[in-house]
Enzyme design. Sequence first.
Site, PDB file in Angstrom:
ATOM      1  N   LYS A  70      27.658  81.377  69.396  1.00  0.00           N
ATOM      2  CA  LYS A  70      26.622  80.666  70.156  1.00  0.00           C
ATOM      3  C   LYS A  70      25.266  80.608  69.444  1.00  0.00           C
ATOM      4  CE  LYS A  70      28.681  81.521  74.686  1.00  0.00           C
ATOM      5  NZ  LYS A  70      28.482  81.944  76.076  1.00  0.00           N
ATOM      6  N   ASN A  91      25.917  76.673  73.959  1.00  0.00           N
ATOM      7  CA  ASN A  91      27.352  76.731  74.288  1.00  0.00           C
ATOM      8  C   ASN A  91      27.974  75.350  74.483  1.00  0.00           C
ATOM      9  OD1 ASN A  91      26.385  76.027  76.865  1.00  0.00           O
ATOM     10  ND2 ASN A  91      28.107  77.039  77.834  1.00  0.00           N
ATOM     11  N   GLY A 133      23.745  88.922  75.270  1.00  0.00           N
ATOM     12  CA  GLY A 133      23.524  87.480  75.285  1.00  0.00           C
ATOM     13  C   GLY A 133      23.481  86.910  76.698  1.00  0.00           C
ATOM     14  N   ALA A 134      24.404  87.338  77.549  1.00  0.00           N
ATOM     15  CA  ALA A 134      24.469  86.791  78.904  1.00  0.00           C
ATOM     16  C   ALA A 134      23.258  87.252  79.729  1.00  0.00           C
ATOM     17  CB  ALA A 134      25.770  87.227  79.574  1.00  0.00           C
ATOM     18  N   LEU A 226      29.237  89.091  86.329  1.00  0.00           N
ATOM     19  CA  LEU A 226      29.564  87.963  85.445  1.00  0.00           C
ATOM     20  C   LEU A 226      31.008  88.033  84.957  1.00  0.00           C
ATOM     21  CD1 LEU A 226      26.661  87.207  85.692  1.00  0.00           C
ATOM     22  CD2 LEU A 226      26.399  87.289  83.234  1.00  0.00           C
ATOM     23  N   TYR A 228      34.947  88.027  85.140  1.00  0.00           N
ATOM     24  CA  TYR A 228      35.930  87.441  86.061  1.00  0.00           C
ATOM     25  C   TYR A 228      37.354  87.930  85.761  1.00  0.00           C
ATOM     26  CZ  TYR A 228      36.283  84.173  82.166  1.00  0.00           C
ATOM     27  OH  TYR A 228      36.408  83.629  80.918  1.00  0.00           O
TER      28      TYR A 228
HETATM   29  P1  NAP Z   1      27.081  91.400  74.772  1.00  0.00           P
HETATM   30  O1  NAP Z   1      26.052  90.516  74.186  1.00  0.00           O
HETATM   31  O2  NAP Z   1      28.064  92.071  73.896  1.00  0.00           O
HETATM   32  O3  NAP Z   1      26.311  92.521  75.649  1.00  0.00           O
HETATM   33  C1  NAP Z   1      27.010  93.617  76.183  1.00  0.00           C
HETATM   34  C2  NAP Z   1      26.124  94.378  77.166  1.00  0.00           C
HETATM   35  O4  NAP Z   1      26.900  95.420  77.751  1.00  0.00           O
HETATM   36  C3  NAP Z   1      24.908  95.065  76.527  1.00  0.00           C
HETATM   37  O5  NAP Z   1      23.848  95.089  77.448  1.00  0.00           O
HETATM   38  C4  NAP Z   1      25.431  96.484  76.274  1.00  0.00           C
HETATM   39  O6  NAP Z   1      24.433  97.478  76.232  1.00  0.00           O
HETATM   40  C5  NAP Z   1      26.255  96.684  77.516  1.00  0.00           C
HETATM   41  N1  NAP Z   1      27.281  97.721  77.327  1.00  0.00           N
HETATM   42  C6  NAP Z   1      28.408  97.644  76.594  1.00  0.00           C
HETATM   43  N2  NAP Z   1      29.085  98.816  76.643  1.00  0.00           N
HETATM   44  C7  NAP Z   1      28.346  99.651  77.424  1.00  0.00           C
HETATM   45  C8  NAP Z   1      28.512 101.000  77.864  1.00  0.00           C
HETATM   46  N3  NAP Z   1      29.591 101.702  77.518  1.00  0.00           N
HETATM   47  N4  NAP Z   1      27.572 101.531  78.666  1.00  0.00           N
HETATM   48  C9  NAP Z   1      26.483 100.813  79.034  1.00  0.00           C
HETATM   49  N5  NAP Z   1      26.265  99.543  78.658  1.00  0.00           N
HETATM   50  C10 NAP Z   1      27.182  98.958  77.846  1.00  0.00           C
HETATM   51  O7  NAP Z   1      27.975  90.600  75.847  1.00  0.00           O
HETATM   52  P2  NAP Z   1      27.557  89.277  76.649  1.00  0.00           P
HETATM   53  O8  NAP Z   1      27.945  88.077  75.883  1.00  0.00           O
HETATM   54  O9  NAP Z   1      26.160  89.425  77.117  1.00  0.00           O
HETATM   55  O10 NAP Z   1      28.565  89.348  77.909  1.00  0.00           O
HETATM   56  C11 NAP Z   1      28.413  90.341  78.910  1.00  0.00           C
HETATM   57  C12 NAP Z   1      29.476  90.137  79.980  1.00  0.00           C
HETATM   58  O11 NAP Z   1      29.291  88.892  80.653  1.00  0.00           O
HETATM   59  C13 NAP Z   1      30.898  90.098  79.398  1.00  0.00           C
HETATM   60  O12 NAP Z   1      31.718  90.905  80.188  1.00  0.00           O
HETATM   61  C14 NAP Z   1      31.307  88.649  79.510  1.00  0.00           C
HETATM   62  O13 NAP Z   1      32.702  88.530  79.776  1.00  0.00           O
HETATM   63  C15 NAP Z   1      30.505  88.172  80.721  1.00  0.00           C
HETATM   64  N6  NAP Z   1      30.194  86.722  80.659  1.00  0.00           N
HETATM   65  C16 NAP Z   1      30.720  85.915  81.636  1.00  0.00           C
HETATM   66  C17 NAP Z   1      30.434  84.562  81.624  1.00  0.00           C
HETATM   67  C18 NAP Z   1      31.017  83.668  82.701  1.00  0.00           C
HETATM   68  O14 NAP Z   1      31.062  82.444  82.534  1.00  0.00           O
HETATM   69  N7  NAP Z   1      31.407  84.223  83.823  1.00  0.00           N
HETATM   70  C19 NAP Z   1      29.638  84.011  80.615  1.00  0.00           C
HETATM   71  C20 NAP Z   1      29.111  84.872  79.636  1.00  0.00           C
HETATM   72  C21 NAP Z   1      29.402  86.232  79.686  1.00  0.00           C
HETATM   73  P3  NAP Z   1      23.688  97.863  74.833  1.00  0.00           P
HETATM   74  O15 NAP Z   1      22.726  96.734  74.583  1.00  0.00           O
HETATM   75  O16 NAP Z   1      23.016  99.151  75.103  1.00  0.00           O
HETATM   76  O17 NAP Z   1      24.775  97.947  73.789  1.00  0.00           O
END
Ligand code: NAP
Length: 291
Positions: A70, A91, A133-134, A226, A228
Amino acid sequence: MIDGHTRVCGVIGNPVEHTMSPAIHNALAEKLSHNLVYVPFHVETGEVAAAVKGAYALNVLGMNVTVPHKKEVMEGIVEIDALAEKIGAVNTLVRTKGGFKGYNTDMPGLYRAMCSENIRMEGEDVILLGAGGAARAVAFLCAEKNVAKVYMLNRSVEKVRMIAQEVREKTGKECICPMALSDYPDLPDKKYLAIQATSVGLFPDEDRAVIEDEAFYKKIHTGFDLIYRPSNTKFMKLVRARGGKAYHGLKMLLYQGIIAYELWNKVSVPEDLAGEVYEILKEKMGIKDEG
Ligand code: NAP
């Protein structure tokens, strides 16, 4: 029936094999009698700009872009929508003269999903969990929709501080209050809309929530995860156990797709059709209950 007039759309990502997007777009095309097919394209990191250039040359109508491309895709486009630029992630690609223009439909997709569930953001106190990112996109959405205050909690608090600063600089809003995840007991004693934007609890790690302490959940009147997959996350279960309403992220996925489809085809997808496509998605994912 694919013929000489069929338009092609698709999604680039890596991995891309488990994407639900073809189900959304091919169902919309069928129901709207559009001669259009939507396919997944597995693209390696470092090849994104070449893939986008090739897609344009092949007269591809539009593309979605998913993890991890992205940001990298921004190198391959000729123009970027103001909202996508603010969020710092693209996206959706829409054909324009000379190349693709980049949009972000994740954030408006989440907003439309919330509206369809009658969840208000305006004036609300919000807990936002995560700073990836989300979560970053959700922080900008909260600022745009004039929430009262966003308590944004993350494991690495430095990331939240940076997002809060960017939101302030780009929107002029001071609504984000950065906090370390472990400081959740310090949240003012109020009732919140909580948006779960970490990857904790995502399949196959279903038995975890980013905050496991049940006492935290008494502060939440509505929880929106977020994630699903699974459709009933541990976070959602904990919210419901304390009397709150809880929602998963499949409608966000649906609406980000619908908004992309609307941009490519210059149509407006009515709510009853959105509902029909949602039922198809739920069936494909084996989701029966809605809480
Ligand atoms: P990302 O950029 O990889 O961010 C991951 C986040 O989770 C960070 O804030 C990270 O914290 C935290 N995290 C990961 N492991 C952790 C742990 N063990 N303890 C505490 N915090 C933890 O992922 P993203 O793209 O933002 O996506 C996040 C979620 O949103 C995903 O599950 C994705 O499937 C979902 N999503 C859904 C949609 C939809 O259309 N429904 C769209 C986008 C995303 P740190 O910064 O401290 O590492």
